[in-house]
Design a protein around this motif. Structure first.
Motif, mmCIF file in Angstrom:
data_model
loop_
_atom_site.group_PDB
_atom_site.id
_atom_site.type_symbol
_atom_site.label_atom_id
_atom_site.label_comp_id
_atom_site.label_asym_id
_atom_site.label_seq_id
_atom_site.Cartn_x
_atom_site.Cartn_y
_atom_site.Cartn_z
ATOM 1 N N GLU A 1 -4.008 4.263 -2.226
ATOM 2 C CA GLU A 1 -3.273 3.030 -1.929
ATOM 3 C C GLU A 1 -3.763 1.831 -2.752
ATOM 4 O O GLU A 1 -3.310 0.709 -2.547
ATOM 5 C CB GLU A 1 -3.434 2.684 -0.445
ATOM 6 N N ILE B 1 -5.502 -5.470 -0.306
ATOM 7 C CA ILE B 1 -4.923 -4.301 -0.996
ATOM 8 C C ILE B 1 -5.966 -3.671 -1.920
ATOM 9 O O ILE B 1 -6.120 -2.449 -1.985
ATOM 10 C CB ILE B 1 -3.665 -4.740 -1.787
ATOM 11 N N LYS C 1 0.838 -1.208 0.000
ATOM 12 C CA LYS C 1 0.000 0.000 0.000
ATOM 13 C C LYS C 1 0.870 1.253 0.000
ATOM 14 O O LYS C 1 0.583 2.229 -0.694
ATOM 15 C CB LYS C 1 -0.905 0.018 1.231
#
Ligand SMILES: O=C(CO)[C@@H](O)[C@H](O)COP(=O)(O)O
Length: 250
Positions: free
Chosen positions: A161, A153, A124
């Motif tokens: 991110e 993620i 991230k």
């Protein structure tokens, strides 16, 4: 419906002695992006080139007018220290910086990614860093890495991110000309089911013979090295790959 087909020939199979000309010709032949394989001889058992060469070839290929537009340099960073090189590649003209999950979490984890559970925040951070430099971020997984490591993620609500693309390797990274691993397709299917708008890239062994499997599974970004640069007509090879993805999207 999956996002638009993107054909990204891997210049690993191009004539390195005439790389600039090969790159501009490939774009004229109908490619959307150029897939630029960066290998450090450590993360993978092969070495290619670094940012100075990328800067040189950038001068032969017009920069994309829009994000992910024609002429995008899709740099596939098969390197152990992906964070170290982000700025250099940005300056060299990279548009999409695609790093390996295995390298980001920990270089020692590359062999056993499924055993690593406590260091998953660094992908991230990598993605946010790449975005802060106005590049798109891609995250790649090697064949032995389960796709599940990506859910956390991709499900993140902080857009900075979240990767713009996932690359599912369909060969062990390092060399062109290997056989397509059809057993990677469940990863692509799982990604497409959960993320209908995500750019999903496949890389390794893609050709007229294997494109249907990849496209039917849901891949829309197709990397092909030997099938394009080894073809009598690279333009026809690119068209056939595109038709394969279009057919699957009908
Ligand atoms: O990243 C890699 C290899 O590590 C690829 O981009 C290959 O260069 C694809 O080559 P073909 O399998 O299409 O010949």
């Amino acid at each position: 419906m999956a996002p638009a087909p993107i054909i990204a020939p891997s210049i690993l199979s191009a004539d390195f002695a005439a790389l600039g000309a090969a790159c501009s010709k490939t774009i004229s032949d109908g490619a959307d992006w150029l897939h630029v394989d960066i290998m450090d001889g450590h993360f993978v058992p092969n070495i290619t080139f670094g940012a100075p060469i990328v800067a040189k070839i950038r001068s032969h290929v017009e920069r994309p007018q829009t994000a992910y537009g024609k002429g995008t340099f899709d740099c596939h960073m098969m390197i152990s220290e992906p964070k170290k090189w982000v700025k250099d590649f940005q300056k060299a003209g990279c548009d999409n910086y695609c790093f390996h999950y295995e390298a980001a979490i920990d270089s020692t984890a590359a062999e056993n990614p499924e055993e690593v559970t406590d260091k998953k925040t660094s992908p991230k951070e990598m993605i946010a860093y790449i975005h802060s430099l106005n590049m798109r971020a891609g995250i790649a997984i090697k064949p032995k890495t389960p796709v599940d490591v990506l859910w956390e993620i991709l499900d993140n609500h902080n857009k900075d991110e979240v990767p713009d693309m996932v690359l599912v390797m369909t060969v062990e990274p390092g060399f062109g000309g290997q056989s397509f691993m059809a057993d990677m397709m469940p990863k692509v299917k799982a990604l497409r089911e959960r993320f209908p708008n995500l750019n999903i890239e496949v890389d390794g062994g893609l050709s007229e013979k294997t494109i249907d499997q990849a496209a039917n599974a849901g891949a829309n970004v197709i990397v092909a090295g030997s099938a394009v640069f080894g073809a009598k007509s690279p333009a026809d090879a690119i068209s056939k790959l595109r038709e394969g993805v279009e057919k699957a999207n009908l």
